[in-house]
Scaffold this motif. Structure first.
Motif, short mmCIF file in Angstrom:
data_model
loop_
_atom_site.label_atom_id
_atom_site.label_comp_id
_atom_site.label_asym_id
_atom_site.label_seq_id
_atom_site.Cartn_x
_atom_site.Cartn_y
_atom_site.Cartn_z
N GLN A 185 4.49 -38.60 40.29
CA GLN A 185 5.59 -39.12 39.48
C GLN A 185 6.17 -40.42 40.02
O GLN A 185 6.73 -41.22 39.27
CB GLN A 185 6.69 -38.06 39.35
CG GLN A 185 6.26 -36.85 38.53
CD GLN A 185 7.38 -35.85 38.30
OE1 GLN A 185 8.42 -35.90 38.96
NE2 GLN A 185 7.17 -34.93 37.38
N LYS A 211 9.53 -38.82 30.56
CA LYS A 211 10.61 -38.14 31.28
C LYS A 211 11.64 -37.58 30.29
O LYS A 211 11.92 -38.18 29.26
CB LYS A 211 11.28 -39.14 32.23
CG LYS A 211 12.29 -38.53 33.19
CD LYS A 211 12.87 -39.60 34.11
CE LYS A 211 11.82 -40.18 35.04
NZ LYS A 211 12.41 -41.13 36.02
N TYR A 221 6.87 -34.60 33.51
CA TYR A 221 6.76 -36.06 33.38
C TYR A 221 5.52 -36.56 34.10
O TYR A 221 5.30 -36.27 35.27
CB TYR A 221 8.01 -36.69 33.98
CG TYR A 221 7.96 -38.18 34.21
CD1 TYR A 221 7.58 -39.06 33.19
CD2 TYR A 221 8.32 -38.71 35.45
CE1 TYR A 221 7.56 -40.44 33.40
CE2 TYR A 221 8.31 -40.08 35.67
CZ TYR A 221 7.93 -40.95 34.65
OH TYR A 221 7.92 -42.30 34.87
#
Length: 251
Positions: A185, A211, A221
């Motif tokens: 991420q 997100k 995400y």
């Protein structure tokens, strides 16, 4: 005296005759004259419909039945034997032992090459790490993750076999040297990740799992996971800030 009286009588007779003749023509032609005028008025009225009728519905800018907008998620799957017939090796890909899985459908592969080339010109290295995955390979990955993290946790980041976008040949996991080509991420905060989020739509791709949309997509995400939908659809999705599910009305 007799001759003088005949002249006015003759003139009067001629006048009356002419009047009768003209009157006859009038009564004979009048119905047709009125009928033609009436039809003409009716035709004019028929060619001027109400304002609402003249307002034509514009065709949608994007054909949402396009093959590139096929929805693949936790409730929409592909057949076990499904495999695109136009897979093509991507030029900008990470050297890997799994190079056989670094293919995309022809149109998507071409679009990704253009994206990566444009990024490179601006000083960013973006490469594909994983593209098309057959059912069998996704099954192997899924089972590995379930054994490692448990079914619930694994399904937040890994699709069941047959329900993975990778099997469609339209999505790509990408990464860059800044994160050692890992899928994490933190990639969304890198220069390459930011460039990708801002420019992917110009080449027909969207960030598939954005997100704060986990409740809609069903996945965490993933700033590295991009999906080809075509330039027009990608532009609309980007501008509307929606997921593919929302765009297709499948929420």
């Amino acid at each position: 005296m007799v001759k003088n009286r005949k002249k006015p009588t003759l003139r009067l007779a001629v006048a009356i005759l002419m009047l009768l003749v003209f009157s006859g023509f009038y009564f004979l032609l009048a119905p047709y004259v009125h009928e033609e005028v009436g039809e003409g008025d009716a035709q004019v009225s028929a060619t001027i419909p109400p304002t609402e009728a003249t307002t034509q519905t514009q065709p949608p800018a994007v054909d949402k039945s396009s093959e590139y907008l096929v929805l693949v998620n936790k409730t929409h799957g592909l057949g076990k034997d499904y495999e695109p017939g136009d897979l093509k090796k991507v030029k900008y890909a990470v050297a890997s032992r799994e190079s056989q899985y670094q293919k995309l459908r022809k149109t998507a592969a071409s679009a990704f090459n253009s994206l990566a080339k444009a990024a490179k010109k601006q000083g960013h290295t973006i490469k594909l790490t994983s593209g098309f995955r057959p059912y069998s390979y996704q099954k192997s990955l899924y089972e590995t993750y379930v054994n490692k993290d448990g079914k619930y946790t694994a399904e937040q980041y890994s699709a069941k076999p047959g329900y993975s976008e990778h099997q469609s040949g339209l999505c790509a996991d990408v990464s860059s040297p800044s994160v050692d080509y890992n899928l994490e991420q933190a990639y969304g905060s890198t220069k390459e990740g930011k460039w990708l989020a801002k420019n992917a739509h110009k080449y027909g791709f969207i960030i598939r799992y954005p997100k704060d949309k986990e409740d809609i997509t069903g996945y965490e995400y993933e700033p590295w996971h991009i999906r080809y939908v075509g330039e027009d659809a990608a532009k609309e999705i980007y501008e509307q800030k929606v997921t593919l599910e929302e765009y297709l009305g499948e929420v």
